[in-house]
Design a protein around this motif. Structure first.
Motif, PDB file in Angstrom:
ATOM      1  N   PHE A 173       3.061 -13.957  -1.434  1.00 49.26           N
ATOM      2  CA  PHE A 173       3.880 -12.807  -1.790  1.00 49.26           C
ATOM      3  C   PHE A 173       3.048 -11.554  -2.045  1.00 49.26           C
ATOM      4  O   PHE A 173       3.402 -10.456  -1.600  1.00 49.26           O
ATOM      5  N   SER A 174       1.945 -11.690  -2.750  1.00 44.18           N
ATOM      6  CA  SER A 174       1.126 -10.523  -3.087  1.00 44.18           C
ATOM      7  C   SER A 174       0.508  -9.906  -1.827  1.00 44.18           C
ATOM      8  O   SER A 174       0.453  -8.676  -1.692  1.00 44.18           O
ATOM      9  N   VAL A 175       0.046 -10.742  -0.908  1.00 38.60           N
ATOM     10  CA  VAL A 175      -0.529 -10.242   0.348  1.00 38.60           C
ATOM     11  C   VAL A 175       0.536  -9.510   1.153  1.00 38.60           C
ATOM     12  O   VAL A 175       0.289  -8.443   1.731  1.00 38.60           O
ATOM     13  N   ARG A 176       1.752 -10.054   1.168  1.00 42.60           N
ATOM     14  CA  ARG A 176       2.852  -9.411   1.906  1.00 42.60           C
ATOM     15  C   ARG A 176       3.164  -8.044   1.317  1.00 42.60           C
ATOM     16  O   ARG A 176       3.408  -7.080   2.051  1.00 42.60           O
ATOM     17  N   LEU A 177       3.173  -7.938  -0.016  1.00 44.02           N
ATOM     18  CA  LEU A 177       3.401  -6.638  -0.655  1.00 44.02           C
ATOM     19  C   LEU A 177       2.280  -5.666  -0.299  1.00 44.02           C
ATOM     20  O   LEU A 177       2.525  -4.473  -0.082  1.00 44.02           O
ATOM     21  N   GLY A 178       1.052  -6.171  -0.251  1.00 41.06           N
ATOM     22  CA  GLY A 178      -0.072  -5.326   0.138  1.00 41.06           C
ATOM     23  C   GLY A 178       0.092  -4.793   1.554  1.00 41.06           C
ATOM     24  O   GLY A 178      -0.211  -3.624   1.833  1.00 41.06           O
ATOM     25  N   PHE A 179       0.599  -5.616   2.446  1.00 42.93           N
ATOM     26  CA  PHE A 179       0.822  -5.177   3.822  1.00 42.93           C
ATOM     27  C   PHE A 179       1.976  -4.187   3.920  1.00 42.93           C
ATOM     28  O   PHE A 179       2.004  -3.347   4.824  1.00 42.93           O
ATOM     29  N   VAL A 180       2.944  -4.277   3.001  1.00 41.46           N
ATOM     30  CA  VAL A 180       4.025  -3.288   2.968  1.00 41.46           C
ATOM     31  C   VAL A 180       3.447  -1.912   2.643  1.00 41.46           C
ATOM     32  O   VAL A 180       3.802  -0.908   3.264  1.00 41.46           O
ATOM     33  N   VAL A 181       2.541  -1.858   1.660  1.00 42.21           N
ATOM     34  CA  VAL A 181       1.861  -0.601   1.340  1.00 42.21           C
ATOM     35  C   VAL A 181       1.049  -0.128   2.550  1.00 42.21           C
ATOM     36  O   VAL A 181       1.057   1.061   2.885  1.00 42.21           O
ATOM     37  N   LEU A 182       0.366  -1.060   3.189  1.00 45.97           N
ATOM     38  CA  LEU A 182      -0.394  -0.721   4.398  1.00 45.97           C
ATOM     39  C   LEU A 182       0.528  -0.175   5.486  1.00 45.97           C
ATOM     40  O   LEU A 182       0.149   0.735   6.237  1.00 45.97           O
ATOM     41  N   GLY A 183       1.754  -0.696   5.541  1.00 46.73           N
ATOM     42  CA  GLY A 183       2.729  -0.205   6.505  1.00 46.73           C
ATOM     43  C   GLY A 183       3.024   1.269   6.311  1.00 46.73           C
ATOM     44  O   GLY A 183       3.188   2.020   7.285  1.00 46.73           O
ATOM     45  N   GLY A 184       3.087   1.702   5.037  1.00 48.31           N
ATOM     46  CA  GLY A 184       3.286   3.118   4.746  1.00 48.31           C
ATOM     47  C   GLY A 184       2.132   3.965   5.249  1.00 48.31           C
ATOM     48  O   GLY A 184       2.334   5.064   5.789  1.00 48.31           O
ATOM     49  N   ILE A 185       0.919   3.452   5.090  1.00 45.12           N
ATOM     50  CA  ILE A 185      -0.269   4.176   5.561  1.00 45.12           C
ATOM     51  C   ILE A 185      -0.255   4.274   7.090  1.00 45.12           C
ATOM     52  O   ILE A 185      -0.498   5.343   7.657  1.00 45.12           O
ATOM     53  N   VAL A 186       0.034   3.160   7.750  1.00 43.41           N
ATOM     54  CA  VAL A 186       0.065   3.151   9.218  1.00 43.41           C
ATOM     55  C   VAL A 186       1.118   4.125   9.730  1.00 43.41           C
ATOM     56  O   VAL A 186       0.884   4.872  10.696  1.00 43.41           O
ATOM     57  N   TYR A 187       2.266   4.134   9.076  1.00 44.04           N
ATOM     58  CA  TYR A 187       3.342   5.045   9.495  1.00 44.04           C
ATOM     59  C   TYR A 187       2.862   6.489   9.453  1.00 44.04           C
ATOM     60  O   TYR A 187       3.059   7.251  10.407  1.00 44.04           O
ATOM     61  N   TYR A 188       2.219   6.877   8.352  1.00 42.31           N
ATOM     62  CA  TYR A 188       1.773   8.271   8.237  1.00 42.31           C
ATOM     63  C   TYR A 188       0.626   8.593   9.176  1.00 42.31           C
ATOM     64  O   TYR A 188       0.501   9.721   9.654  1.00 42.31           O
ATOM     65  N   LEU A 189      -0.218   7.629   9.431  1.00 43.63           N
ATOM     66  CA  LEU A 189      -1.294   7.860  10.401  1.00 43.63           C
ATOM     67  C   LEU A 189      -0.716   8.116  11.796  1.00 43.63           C
ATOM     68  O   LEU A 189      -1.214   8.966  12.537  1.00 43.63           O
ATOM     69  N   VAL A 190       0.345   7.395  12.128  1.00 41.26           N
ATOM     70  CA  VAL A 190       1.005   7.614  13.422  1.00 41.26           C
ATOM     71  C   VAL A 190       1.616   9.013  13.469  1.00 41.26           C
ATOM     72  O   VAL A 190       1.535   9.709  14.490  1.00 41.26           O
ATOM     73  N   MET A 191       2.231   9.441  12.350  1.00 41.01           N
ATOM     74  CA  MET A 191       2.818  10.775  12.300  1.00 41.01           C
ATOM     75  C   MET A 191       1.755  11.862  12.493  1.00 41.01           C
ATOM     76  O   MET A 191       1.966  12.848  13.203  1.00 41.01           O
ATOM     77  N   VAL A 192       0.592  11.662  11.856  1.00 36.87           N
ATOM     78  CA  VAL A 192      -0.506  12.625  12.001  1.00 36.87           C
ATOM     79  C   VAL A 192      -0.986  12.662  13.445  1.00 36.87           C
ATOM     80  O   VAL A 192      -1.270  13.726  14.007  1.00 36.87           O
ATOM     81  N   LEU A 193      -1.065  11.495  14.073  1.00 32.25           N
ATOM     82  CA  LEU A 193      -1.491  11.419  15.473  1.00 32.25           C
ATOM     83  C   LEU A 193      -0.504  12.162  16.378  1.00 32.25           C
ATOM     84  O   LEU A 193      -0.909  12.884  17.292  1.00 32.25           O
ATOM     85  N   ILE A 194       0.788  12.017  16.105  1.00 30.15           N
ATOM     86  CA  ILE A 194       1.816  12.702  16.900  1.00 30.15           C
ATOM     87  C   ILE A 194       1.656  14.213  16.792  1.00 30.15           C
ATOM     88  O   ILE A 194       1.715  14.939  17.782  1.00 30.15           O
ATOM     89  N   LEU A 195       1.438  14.693  15.564  1.00 32.96           N
ATOM     90  CA  LEU A 195       1.253  16.133  15.359  1.00 32.96           C
ATOM     91  C   LEU A 195      -0.041  16.617  16.007  1.00 32.96           C
ATOM     92  O   LEU A 195      -0.097  17.732  16.540  1.00 32.96           O
TER      93      LEU A 195
END
Length: 303
Positions: free
Chosen positions: A239-261
């Motif tokens: 469970f804790s690792v999965r929550l950590g990956f959820v936070v990582l998902g937020g980072i990946v999402y924003y990195l993709v947005m920065v790449l698009i811009l």
């Protein structure tokens, strides 16, 4: 230029961590309780508004953050009570609470937006000092994950998980599933409001529209995180690792947005790209399942 992209990455990671904290709240309702809660778009702004106004009044930033979390908890409880006591479907209850919060947030802020200058207020993080903000956000995310890992291992936390997994069986085991739903919604929106308070301090202002589309970003982070987690841990992760990956998902999402811009694509199409990203990650588990079943059928046919 590539140097511009590299220069934007730390800020993107910081914002990704903030939205990752919000995504943890979304994960509680979407994955654990199996409830589509749209309160998020309002409660993130509530957290930001409460935190901003308390700090402008001279309150300690940590006390302001605590009050922001409590305000989010109250918002989640309203959604839960509308759903449980009045029989309103959860998704509609979230929309109603979101509408209530729009007016409440305007009352709290006093106007459409409020500035929260890091120069005149003792904020705990600011985009004016991104390295320090990254450290604070990493610590907040780690502590939050540790606390949730502990809590969902307790009897009450396990009851919330059981309620989402199998309500009928949980009721048969003597669990008050109505109370667990209200508690889960309150906990979820408390986490969302926490991210709102962090965002207000980081960006230096609160705005009545800052929560618009937050649920989409939260769901994107949850989905991206789960897909990455399953890719790295094919036999499953705790469970804790999965929550950590959820936070990582937020980072990946924003990195993709920065790449698009950075690619000079039209900023007005960001919502379109968000939808495409979410759809792509949603499709990954399904397509993998289809590929496996096709392989097994082919294997059986070959025999």
């Amino acid at each position: 230029m590539l140097i511009d992209l590299l220069g934007a990455l730390p800020g993107a990671v910081a914002q990704g961590l903030i939205w990752g904290v919000m995504a943890v709240g979304v994960y509680i309702t979407y994955k654990i309780l199996d409830i589509a809660d749209l309160t998020v778009d309002g409660s993130i702004c509530t957290g930001a508004a409460v935190c901003t106004m308390m700090m402008l009044a001279g309150q300690n930033p940590w006390a302001a953050m605590l009050c922001a979390v409590l305000a989010g908890v109250a918002a989640g409880a309203v959604t839960g009570l509308l759903h449980i006591k009045l029989g309103i479907p959860a998704i509609l209850a979230g929309i109603l609470t979101q509408m209530i919060l729009w007016s409440a947030n305007l009352k709290i802020l006093g106007k459409a937006n409020q500035a929260l200058s890091a120069r005149s207020n003792p904020v705990i993080l600011s985009q004016m000092n991104i390295p320090s903000a990254l450290i604070v956000l990493a610590i907040v995310a780690a502590v939050l994950i540790a606390l949730l890992y502990w809590y969902f291992g307790t009897e009450q936390g396990s009851a919330i998980r059981a309620t989402g997994a199998n309500p009928a069986m949980s009721r048969a085991q003597g669990i008050n599933i109505n109370a667990m739903k209200v508690l889960g919604l309150s906990l979820s929106n408390g986490m969302v409001a926490l991210s709102g308070g962090l965002m207000a301090q980081y960006q230096g202002f609160s705005d009545i529209n800052m929560g618009r589309g937050a649920i989409v970003i939260g769901l994107a982070a949850v989905i991206i995180g789960e897909v990455l987690c399953d890719a790295f841990f094919r036999k499953g992760c705790n469970f804790s690792v999965r929550l950590g990956f959820v936070v990582l998902g937020g980072i990946v999402y924003y990195l993709v947005m920065v790449l698009i811009l950075w690619l000079k694509l039209d900023p007005n199409d960001l919502k379109l790209f968000t939808a495409v990203i979410v759809a792509a990650f949603l499709a990954v588990p399904y397509l993998k399942g289809q590929a496996k079943s096709s392989f097994h059928r082919l294997k059986k046919g070959g025999k």
